[in-house]
Scaffold this motif. Structure first.
Motif, PDB file in Angstrom:
ATOM      1  N   PRO A  64      29.486  55.141 -10.873  1.00  0.00           N
ATOM      2  CA  PRO A  64      30.553  54.539 -10.070  1.00  0.00           C
ATOM      3  C   PRO A  64      30.056  53.256  -9.409  1.00  0.00           C
ATOM      4  N   THR A  65      30.940  52.301  -9.257  1.00  0.00           N
ATOM      5  CA  THR A  65      30.567  51.053  -8.600  1.00  0.00           C
ATOM      6  C   THR A  65      31.675  50.595  -7.663  1.00  0.00           C
ATOM      7  N   PHE A  66      31.267  49.871  -6.661  1.00  0.00           N
ATOM      8  CA  PHE A  66      32.215  49.258  -5.741  1.00  0.00           C
ATOM      9  C   PHE A  66      32.849  48.074  -6.465  1.00  0.00           C
ATOM     10  N   THR A  97      23.477  58.223   3.314  1.00  0.00           N
ATOM     11  CA  THR A  97      24.768  58.869   3.101  1.00  0.00           C
ATOM     12  C   THR A  97      24.843  59.525   1.725  1.00  0.00           C
ATOM     13  N   THR A  98      25.723  60.510   1.614  1.00  0.00           N
ATOM     14  CA  THR A  98      26.134  61.043   0.312  1.00  0.00           C
ATOM     15  C   THR A  98      27.647  61.184   0.347  1.00  0.00           C
ATOM     16  N   PHE A  99      28.246  61.055  -0.800  1.00  0.00           N
ATOM     17  CA  PHE A  99      29.689  61.232  -0.922  1.00  0.00           C
ATOM     18  C   PHE A  99      30.023  61.468  -2.381  1.00  0.00           C
ATOM     19  N   ILE A 100      31.237  61.894  -2.615  1.00  0.00           N
ATOM     20  CA  ILE A 100      31.708  62.100  -3.981  1.00  0.00           C
ATOM     21  C   ILE A 100      32.683  60.986  -4.308  1.00  0.00           C
ATOM     22  N   ALA A 106      38.479  57.371  -5.145  1.00  0.00           N
ATOM     23  CA  ALA A 106      38.459  57.675  -3.714  1.00  0.00           C
ATOM     24  C   ALA A 106      37.117  58.300  -3.338  1.00  0.00           C
ATOM     25  N   LEU A 107      36.680  58.068  -2.100  1.00  0.00           N
ATOM     26  CA  LEU A 107      35.447  58.674  -1.598  1.00  0.00           C
ATOM     27  C   LEU A 107      35.812  59.905  -0.775  1.00  0.00           C
ATOM     28  N   THR A 108      35.196  61.040  -1.119  1.00  0.00           N
ATOM     29  CA  THR A 108      35.445  62.283  -0.392  1.00  0.00           C
ATOM     30  C   THR A 108      34.121  62.943  -0.041  1.00  0.00           C
ATOM     31  N   LYS A 129      35.337  55.726   4.813  1.00  0.00           N
ATOM     32  CA  LYS A 129      36.713  56.204   4.638  1.00  0.00           C
ATOM     33  C   LYS A 129      37.689  55.032   4.481  1.00  0.00           C
ATOM     34  N   LYS A 130      37.358  53.915   5.103  1.00  0.00           N
ATOM     35  CA  LYS A 130      38.194  52.717   5.053  1.00  0.00           C
ATOM     36  C   LYS A 130      37.977  51.927   3.747  1.00  0.00           C
ATOM     37  N   CYS A 131      36.912  52.245   3.070  1.00  0.00           N
ATOM     38  CA  CYS A 131      36.480  51.540   1.865  1.00  0.00           C
ATOM     39  C   CYS A 131      37.548  51.562   0.764  1.00  0.00           C
ATOM     40  N   PRO A 132      37.722  50.449   0.038  1.00  0.00           N
ATOM     41  CA  PRO A 132      38.657  50.485  -1.093  1.00  0.00           C
ATOM     42  C   PRO A 132      38.138  51.438  -2.173  1.00  0.00           C
ATOM     43  N   ARG A 133      39.041  51.845  -3.050  1.00  0.00           N
ATOM     44  CA  ARG A 133      38.652  52.765  -4.125  1.00  0.00           C
ATOM     45  C   ARG A 133      37.604  52.129  -5.022  1.00  0.00           C
ATOM     46  N   TRP A 134      36.643  52.956  -5.416  1.00  0.00           N
ATOM     47  CA  TRP A 134      35.577  52.513  -6.306  1.00  0.00           C
ATOM     48  C   TRP A 134      36.033  52.619  -7.755  1.00  0.00           C
TER      49      TRP A 134
END
Length: 155
Positions: A64-66, A97-100, A106-108, A129-134
């Protein structure tokens, strides 16, 4: 009130019962399939991309990338990260940090493994949480859920 039989049990002969041996009831044996996975949906032919497996970055074909790359990600973090106290020097401190990254980008399940104190962990969660979708990760040409670990360096 309870209804009880008025039959006199004391007059029952041993020959009237089927067996004088005690009846032993064995519990059914339980068989466990070591390959059984509980709580995962069965894939349907209608939706071939409902794989809920969470992959790590080593198991997938593309990570995944931003959008715009990590340079833009760190610029996004710099522009949105707010310090609780401007007088505290947090320069070059890291928040781990870690996230899915979900199939839709979306980051969850955002978690802070280690922060720099002064509520920087909570602020990192707010920014993520405010981050645009990756752009989601892919495996075998399909978008998949990916567990991602990322340090955020404060500037």
């Amino acid at each position: 009130m309870f209804s009880q039989s008025t039959k006199d049990i004391s007059k029952t002969k041993a020959s009237d019962t089927k067996s004088t041996e005690p009846v032993i009831v064995k519990d059914k044996e339980l068989y466990y399939d070591s390959h059984l996975v509980i709580d995962e949906p069965i894939p349907s032919s209608k939706d071939s991309n409902n794989d809920n497996t969470i992959y790590n970055t080593a198991e997938i074909d593309s990570k995944p990338t931003f959008p715009g790359g990590f340079e833009k990600f760190y610029k996004f973090v710099d522009n949105n990260f707010k310090y609780s106290d401007e007088n505290i020097d947090l320069k070059d401190k890291k928040i781990y940090t870690t996230f899915i990254v979900e199939q839709d980008g979306a980051l969850t399940d955002i978690k802070i493994l280690k922060d720099a104190g002064y509520e920087t962990g909570a602020e990192a969660i707010r920014v993520l949480k405010k981050c645009p979708r990756w752009i989601p990760g892919e495996k075998n040409g399909k978008k998949v859920r990916v567990l991602y670990s990322l340090p955020i360096t404060l500037k």
